[in-house]
Write a protein that holds these residues in place. Sequence first.
Motif, PDB file in Angstrom:
ATOM      1  N   VAL A  12       0.832  -1.198   0.000  1.00 58.39           N
ATOM      2  CA  VAL A  12       0.000   0.000   0.000  1.00 58.39           C
ATOM      3  C   VAL A  12       0.870   1.254   0.000  1.00 58.39           C
ATOM      4  O   VAL A  12       0.412   2.332  -0.404  1.00 58.39           O
ATOM      5  CB  VAL A  12      -0.951  -0.014   1.224  1.00 58.39           C
ATOM      6  N   ARG A  13       2.129   1.130   0.398  1.00 56.16           N
ATOM      7  CA  ARG A  13       3.020   2.285   0.451  1.00 56.16           C
ATOM      8  C   ARG A  13       3.732   2.551  -0.870  1.00 56.16           C
ATOM      9  O   ARG A  13       4.413   3.560  -1.007  1.00 56.16           O
ATOM     10  CB  ARG A  13       4.051   2.092   1.559  1.00 56.16           C
ATOM     11  N   THR A  14       3.563   1.653  -1.830  1.00 55.98           N
ATOM     12  CA  THR A  14       4.149   1.886  -3.150  1.00 55.98           C
ATOM     13  C   THR A  14       3.265   2.850  -3.937  1.00 55.98           C
ATOM     14  O   THR A  14       2.098   3.085  -3.580  1.00 55.98           O
ATOM     15  CB  THR A  14       4.280   0.568  -3.924  1.00 55.98           C
ATOM     16  N   LEU A  15       3.816   3.380  -5.035  1.00 52.03           N
ATOM     17  CA  LEU A  15       3.056   4.317  -5.854  1.00 52.03           C
ATOM     18  C   LEU A  15       1.832   3.633  -6.462  1.00 52.03           C
ATOM     19  O   LEU A  15       0.745   4.226  -6.508  1.00 52.03           O
ATOM     20  CB  LEU A  15       3.958   4.876  -6.960  1.00 52.03           C
ATOM     21  N   LYS A  16       1.996   2.384  -6.899  1.00 53.91           N
ATOM     22  CA  LYS A  16       0.879   1.635  -7.468  1.00 53.91           C
ATOM     23  C   LYS A  16      -0.213   1.410  -6.427  1.00 53.91           C
ATOM     24  O   LYS A  16      -1.411   1.584  -6.707  1.00 53.91           O
ATOM     25  CB  LYS A  16       1.388   0.294  -8.014  1.00 53.91           C
ATOM     26  N   GLY A  17       0.207   1.013  -5.226  1.00 55.35           N
ATOM     27  CA  GLY A  17      -0.751   0.780  -4.162  1.00 55.35           C
ATOM     28  C   GLY A  17      -1.476   2.053  -3.761  1.00 55.35           C
ATOM     29  O   GLY A  17      -2.676   2.041  -3.487  1.00 55.35           O
ATOM     30  N   PHE A  18      -0.742   3.155  -3.753  1.00 57.73           N
ATOM     31  CA  PHE A  18      -1.339   4.442  -3.406  1.00 57.73           C
ATOM     32  C   PHE A  18      -2.442   4.818  -4.387  1.00 57.73           C
ATOM     33  O   PHE A  18      -3.556   5.194  -3.988  1.00 57.73           O
ATOM     34  CB  PHE A  18      -0.250   5.512  -3.384  1.00 57.73           C
ATOM     35  N   PHE A  19      -2.145   4.727  -5.689  1.00 60.34           N
ATOM     36  CA  PHE A  19      -3.142   5.091  -6.693  1.00 60.34           C
ATOM     37  C   PHE A  19      -4.325   4.120  -6.692  1.00 60.34           C
ATOM     38  O   PHE A  19      -5.459   4.525  -6.955  1.00 60.34           O
ATOM     39  CB  PHE A  19      -2.501   5.153  -8.086  1.00 60.34           C
ATOM     40  N   LEU A  20      -4.075   2.857  -6.395  1.00 57.79           N
ATOM     41  CA  LEU A  20      -5.169   1.892  -6.300  1.00 57.79           C
ATOM     42  C   LEU A  20      -6.120   2.277  -5.169  1.00 57.79           C
ATOM     43  O   LEU A  20      -7.351   2.287  -5.341  1.00 57.79           O
ATOM     44  CB  LEU A  20      -4.617   0.483  -6.064  1.00 57.79           C
ATOM     45  N   MET A  21      -5.555   2.638  -4.010  1.00 61.00           N
ATOM     46  CA  MET A  21      -6.368   3.016  -2.864  1.00 61.00           C
ATOM     47  C   MET A  21      -7.155   4.307  -3.132  1.00 61.00           C
ATOM     48  O   MET A  21      -8.275   4.473  -2.655  1.00 61.00           O
ATOM     49  CB  MET A  21      -5.479   3.214  -1.641  1.00 61.00           C
ATOM     50  N   VAL A  22      -6.572   5.219  -3.893  1.00 62.58           N
ATOM     51  CA  VAL A  22      -7.247   6.480  -4.194  1.00 62.58           C
ATOM     52  C   VAL A  22      -8.336   6.275  -5.244  1.00 62.58           C
ATOM     53  O   VAL A  22      -9.403   6.912  -5.185  1.00 62.58           O
ATOM     54  CB  VAL A  22      -6.229   7.538  -4.669  1.00 62.58           C
ATOM     55  N   CYS A  23      -8.092   5.362  -6.201  1.00 62.34           N
ATOM     56  CA  CYS A  23      -9.043   5.158  -7.300  1.00 62.34           C
ATOM     57  C   CYS A  23     -10.224   4.263  -6.932  1.00 62.34           C
ATOM     58  O   CYS A  23     -11.298   4.385  -7.528  1.00 62.34           O
ATOM     59  CB  CYS A  23      -8.311   4.574  -8.514  1.00 62.34           C
ATOM     60  N   ILE A  24     -10.040   3.372  -5.962  1.00 58.52           N
ATOM     61  CA  ILE A  24     -11.104   2.446  -5.573  1.00 58.52           C
ATOM     62  C   ILE A  24     -12.401   3.173  -5.200  1.00 58.52           C
ATOM     63  O   ILE A  24     -13.497   2.769  -5.606  1.00 58.52           O
ATOM     64  CB  ILE A  24     -10.634   1.541  -4.411  1.00 58.52           C
ATOM     65  N   PRO A  25     -12.347   4.258  -4.432  1.00 58.82           N
ATOM     66  CA  PRO A  25     -13.605   4.931  -4.048  1.00 58.82           C
ATOM     67  C   PRO A  25     -14.262   5.731  -5.177  1.00 58.82           C
ATOM     68  O   PRO A  25     -15.440   6.089  -5.057  1.00 58.82           O
ATOM     69  CB  PRO A  25     -13.175   5.896  -2.931  1.00 58.82           C
ATOM     70  N   LEU A  26     -13.515   6.032  -6.267  1.00 51.09           N
ATOM     71  CA  LEU A  26     -14.026   6.948  -7.285  1.00 51.09           C
ATOM     72  C   LEU A  26     -15.345   6.519  -7.917  1.00 51.09           C
ATOM     73  O   LEU A  26     -16.230   7.367  -8.119  1.00 51.09           O
ATOM     74  CB  LEU A  26     -12.958   7.165  -8.366  1.00 51.09           C
ATOM     75  N   PRO A  27     -15.555   5.232  -8.263  1.00 46.75           N
ATOM     76  CA  PRO A  27     -16.861   4.860  -8.836  1.00 46.75           C
ATOM     77  C   PRO A  27     -18.030   5.198  -7.921  1.00 46.75           C
ATOM     78  O   PRO A  27     -19.055   5.731  -8.378  1.00 46.75           O
ATOM     79  CB  PRO A  27     -16.728   3.347  -9.052  1.00 46.75           C
ATOM     80  N   ILE A  28     -17.882   4.902  -6.623  1.00 46.72           N
ATOM     81  CA  ILE A  28     -18.949   5.216  -5.672  1.00 46.72           C
ATOM     82  C   ILE A  28     -19.129   6.722  -5.547  1.00 46.72           C
ATOM     83  O   ILE A  28     -20.256   7.235  -5.523  1.00 46.72           O
ATOM     84  CB  ILE A  28     -18.639   4.608  -4.287  1.00 46.72           C
ATOM     85  N   VAL A  29     -18.015   7.443  -5.467  1.00 41.45           N
ATOM     86  CA  VAL A  29     -18.074   8.906  -5.333  1.00 41.45           C
ATOM     87  C   VAL A  29     -18.795   9.527  -6.526  1.00 41.45           C
ATOM     88  O   VAL A  29     -19.674  10.396  -6.363  1.00 41.45           O
ATOM     89  CB  VAL A  29     -16.641   9.476  -5.205  1.00 41.45           C
ATOM     90  N   ILE A  30     -18.446   9.096  -7.722  1.00 41.48           N
ATOM     91  CA  ILE A  30     -19.064   9.648  -8.943  1.00 41.48           C
ATOM     92  C   ILE A  30     -20.551   9.301  -9.005  1.00 41.48           C
ATOM     93  O   ILE A  30     -21.389  10.139  -9.377  1.00 41.48           O
ATOM     94  CB  ILE A  30     -18.314   9.138 -10.196  1.00 41.48           C
ATOM     95  N   MET A  31     -20.897   8.077  -8.626  1.00 39.63           N
ATOM     96  CA  MET A  31     -22.310   7.673  -8.643  1.00 39.63           C
ATOM     97  C   MET A  31     -23.135   8.480  -7.642  1.00 39.63           C
ATOM     98  O   MET A  31     -24.247   8.928  -7.947  1.00 39.63           O
ATOM     99  CB  MET A  31     -22.422   6.176  -8.344  1.00 39.63           C
TER     100      MET A  31
END
Length: 388
Positions: free
Chosen positions: A149-168
């Motif tokens: 989760v501390r890697t750049l990939k993990g960071f962006f995954l954690m930030v992007c996961i909520p976006l579908p719910i947020v947009i809906m």
Amino acid sequence: MAARGTRKRKRKEQSEYFFDYSLLFIVFFLLGFGLIMIYSASSYEAYEEYGDAAYYLKRQLMAAILGLVLMTIVANIPYHFWERFAVLGYLVSAAMIPVVLTPLGVESHGARRWIRIPGIGFNLQPAEVAKLCMILFLATLVCRMGKSVRTLKGFFLMVCIPLPIVIMVWKITDNLSSAIIIMGISLLMVFVASPDYKKFVLMGLAGVAAVALIVFMIVNADSVEGFRSERILAWLDPESYSQDKGFQTIQALYAIGSGGIWGKGLGQSMQKLSFLPEAQNDMIFSIICEELGLFGAICVILMFILLLWRMMIIANNAPDLFGSMLVVGVIGHIAIQAILNIAVVTNTIPNTGISLPFISYGGSSVMFLLIEIGLVLSVAKRIQLKEL
């Protein structure tokens, strides 16, 4: 010798686990105070519309009782039990949001944000379900990802996961405030799981720059379209929009200013007499200021600070990462919602519909907040006193 050993075992059993009674007291205080203020703020309007001055009080009391029952149940279930339902909760919350567009959807104040539960006369707000499920899902995801989760990939995954719910939530239910809260909860949980200040400072600066650019474009536009753009203009100059988008803000500021230091007295508000829209809901903090003054407002803010402090202690001493992340999510939800509500009422930020946790009228909100408190108490019950 045997008696001495028995006494030691009894002492160990009695002091093995921790229960935060102070947290429970604060929650009960906020709930009780909220019921009193809801009755005070809504009695006139309720009598005019429904012929019952206690109409809103009764509905809120029913939701609070149901929430307390659910809180008690959740508090007595080991919190790891809910980990297995994290993905299901995420999917269910996503599936519930479009239901507001079906015949089960309930429209109020020009927006469809609720689902009617047939047979019980109760309306459920999918955005509140999404907040709880997002906390559960991200806490589970952090534990499963581990150090990645501390890697750049993990960071962006954690930030992007909520976006579908947020947009809906934003686009389908037209509820930008709840979308902001869900995203804020997610970012706080990501920050705690991956405390890389550089990433968050850059994101914060980019966010501030984007907001400043949007405000600059709206202010300098030849014509303004859309109620959110009008709300920004009303935020900057509420007097110029006193008959439209700035009306609620000006009435709230009148209420705050007229309360002075000690207030007019409980039940003595003038703004609640059909002058201030949504007095028992989004604008209840202004009624608190008018009736109880600056003193009452500071006391309410202090109670929220104490509540967050107690939860921070539980998060710091949680038995494991999952428990700690659950509590952090609840802290984020309550803190962000309370700060935004007070900021809206005082015209610090543009007006948007955000309720004050535990105090504003809203059955779905208070019920799911109490379920979240149940999760916090469940984590607290598994803390060994020797760890404190």
